[in-house]
Design a protein around this motif. Structure first.
Motif, short mmCIF file in Angstrom:
data_model
loop_
_atom_site.label_atom_id
_atom_site.label_comp_id
_atom_site.label_asym_id
_atom_site.label_seq_id
_atom_site.Cartn_x
_atom_site.Cartn_y
_atom_site.Cartn_z
N MET A 1 22.22 49.57 29.51
CA MET A 1 21.25 48.55 29.74
C MET A 1 20.38 48.67 28.59
SD MET A 1 18.82 47.76 32.96
CE MET A 1 17.75 49.24 32.93
N ALA A 3 16.82 47.82 28.07
CA ALA A 3 15.62 47.11 28.86
C ALA A 3 14.24 47.29 27.69
CB ALA A 3 15.10 47.77 29.85
N ASP A 20 15.79 43.16 30.79
CA ASP A 20 17.32 43.56 30.47
C ASP A 20 17.68 42.59 29.27
OD1 ASP A 20 19.56 44.89 30.23
OD2 ASP A 20 20.53 43.96 31.94
N LEU A 27 13.59 42.25 35.10
CA LEU A 27 13.77 43.27 36.20
C LEU A 27 12.67 43.26 36.97
CD1 LEU A 27 15.70 46.21 34.05
CD2 LEU A 27 16.81 44.28 35.50
N ALA A 28 11.37 43.38 36.34
CA ALA A 28 10.09 43.57 37.11
C ALA A 28 9.19 42.68 36.14
CB ALA A 28 9.67 44.92 37.49
N VAL A 52 8.94 43.07 41.55
CA VAL A 52 10.30 43.56 41.44
C VAL A 52 11.43 42.30 41.46
CG1 VAL A 52 12.23 44.96 41.98
CG2 VAL A 52 9.66 45.84 42.33
N HIS A 53 12.01 41.92 40.48
CA HIS A 53 12.90 40.84 40.62
C HIS A 53 14.27 41.39 41.11
CE1 HIS A 53 10.08 38.20 38.63
NE2 HIS A 53 9.74 39.35 37.83
N PHE A 54 14.73 42.56 40.38
CA PHE A 54 16.20 42.97 40.60
C PHE A 54 16.16 44.59 41.06
CE2 PHE A 54 16.93 39.15 38.22
CZ PHE A 54 17.93 38.90 38.85
N ALA A 55 16.70 44.93 42.00
CA ALA A 55 16.94 46.52 42.36
C ALA A 55 18.28 46.97 42.63
CB ALA A 55 16.05 46.87 43.64
N PRO A 62 23.07 45.13 40.59
CA PRO A 62 21.91 44.55 40.81
C PRO A 62 21.70 43.67 42.18
CG PRO A 62 22.72 43.42 39.03
CD PRO A 62 23.52 44.42 39.41
N PRO A 94 11.49 49.12 39.02
CA PRO A 94 12.55 50.08 38.74
C PRO A 94 11.80 51.22 38.11
CG PRO A 94 12.87 48.15 37.33
CD PRO A 94 11.84 48.07 38.32
#
Length: 414
Positions: A1, A3, A20, A27-28, A52-55, A62, A94
């Protein structure tokens, strides 16, 4: 990844987004504001918002969360603000300690004529950004505070400045030169610089990709219509004319900014109304535009006023559209025709009435809007012109943070 942390810093706040780049997903993201407020004397606290958009799910893939966390606490300066941001990443994810970004990208409003591409930040670059604050006193000093705080927080990472003005460094001299005394203009760096460059670049490239046509072959007009608004003529991927000038005040009617105005109006107000330089600055930047005409600064409220028969809202809307049409016609002439017209940003992406009104006198150029397509809503890029239109008209959601991340990664990768 891969980022990239993108930072957009002002004098009393900063926004951030961890992207990402491989998947182009945020992601956040977050906002730290009210930096430097005197919390001990006034009771006002700084505010930090982290989303937080994705964990990572159990199998490591994700999963969408869109969880938002808010806290209030004293934030005396940008360095403390970055510490608060880092703590939010560690607490809510994250984790940047477990998966650190590969670089940090910084939005800088004004690069003058010195910076025409994304630039690796060094002490000398910081000095240049500081010196250019004379051209953007409301923006560059805040960006510099954010850069210094971020470099202290991430000393091992490359930091890249992405300038709003850089995309417009391809303007020809005839487009960027003001017709005033040449020596005085050169001494004080007075010329057209243009702004919203990351958005105009992103949208024009996205439009070409969507249509499956080479960017180099297209003549485009991009309307970036938000609270701040600008329009750019793009020929083969290069900005050749743009509405904002030495500052973001020139050009279109905006939420609170006047856009184009006879400069002699300022002399008249100074002499007859005894307004100072600061008064005039506040008038044109904060109490003009659709706010000054209608009393409200949001286009949705203006359109509601039009529907209700409010004469002030109606006039404000007509003035707004009149300026859009004037620039559209001018840029058609400058380009010698156009292949694609795109609308983006808050108003451009969401107001079917503005889009239709901006182009409704341009049928002579073969531009035809499909009413049903224009009214329809949906994610992603969409066509709103008819199948028979000689010009393709698009709605293209902008993503300035992603554009900054992409440019940052290119520089960081060497």
């Amino acid at each position: 990844m891969s980022a990239v942390l993108v930072v957009n810093s002002g004098s009393s706040s900063f926004k951030y987004q961890l992207i990402d780049v491989d998947s182009r997903m945020p992601l956040a993201s977050g906002l730290v504001e009210r930096i430097g407020d005197p919390s001990t004397s006034s009771g006002t606290m700084g505010v930090a918002k982290h989303k937080v958009h994705f964990a990572a799910s159990g199998d490591g893939s994700p999963t969408v969360t869109d969880a938002t966390y808010v806290q209030e606490l004293p934030i005396p300066d940008h360095a403390v603000g970055f510490a608060v941001m880092l703590d939010a990443f560690e607490t809510h994810g994250p984790s940047l300690s477990e998966a650190p970004p590969v670089a940090v990208g910084h939005r800088v409003v004004h690069g003058g004529a010195r910076f025409f591409e994304p630039t690796l930040i060094t002490p000398l670059v910081e000095i240049n950004i500081d010196e250019l604050s004379v051209l953007a006193p409301l923006h560059n000093p805040g960006a510099l505070q954010g850069i210094r705080a971020a470099r202290a927080a991430f000393p091992e990472l490359p930091h890249v400045a992405v300038f709003d003005t850089a995309f417009h460094q391809t303007l020809p001299p005839a487009a960027y030169t003001y017709a005033i005394d040449r020596e005085l203009a050169e001494q004080h760096r007075i010329r057209r610089y243009g702004f919203h460059g990351t958005s105009h670049k992103f949208v024009s490239e996205a439009a070409a990709g969507f249509l499956g046509r080479p960017l180099e072959e297209l003549k485009q007009i991009v309307f970036h219509l938000g609270n701040g608004a600008s329009v750019t003529a793009i020929d083969g991927g290069r900005s050749v004319e743009t509405s904002m000038g030495m500052t973001p005040l020139e050009g279109l009617v905006m939420g609170t900014r006047s856009g184009d105005i006879d400069p002699a109006v300022l002399f008249h107000l100074a002499r007859r109304a005894s307004l100072s330089i600061d008064d005039l600055d506040a008038l044109l930047n904060k109490r003009s535009g659709i706010l000054g005409l209608s009393g409200v600064g949001d286009m949705r409220d203006v359109e509601a006023g039009v529907d209700a028969g409010d004469p002030d809202a109606t006039l404000a809307f007509e003035v707004y559209l009149h300026r859009l049409r004037a620039y559209a016609g001018s840029y058609l002439a400058q380009l010698g025709g156009v292949d694609v017209i795109s609308f983006t940003a808050g108003v451009g992406e969401n107001s079917a009435r503005v889009r239709a009104g901006a182009l409704d006198t341009l049928g002579f150029a073969g531009i035809e809007i499909d009413a049903a397509r224009n009214e329809a809503r949906g994610p992603g890029i969409r066509v709103i012109s008819t199948d028979s239109s000689a010009v393709t008209v698009l709605v293209v959601p902008t993503n300035e943070e992603l554009e900054i991340a992409l440019q940052t990664l290119t520089v960081a990768a060497g």
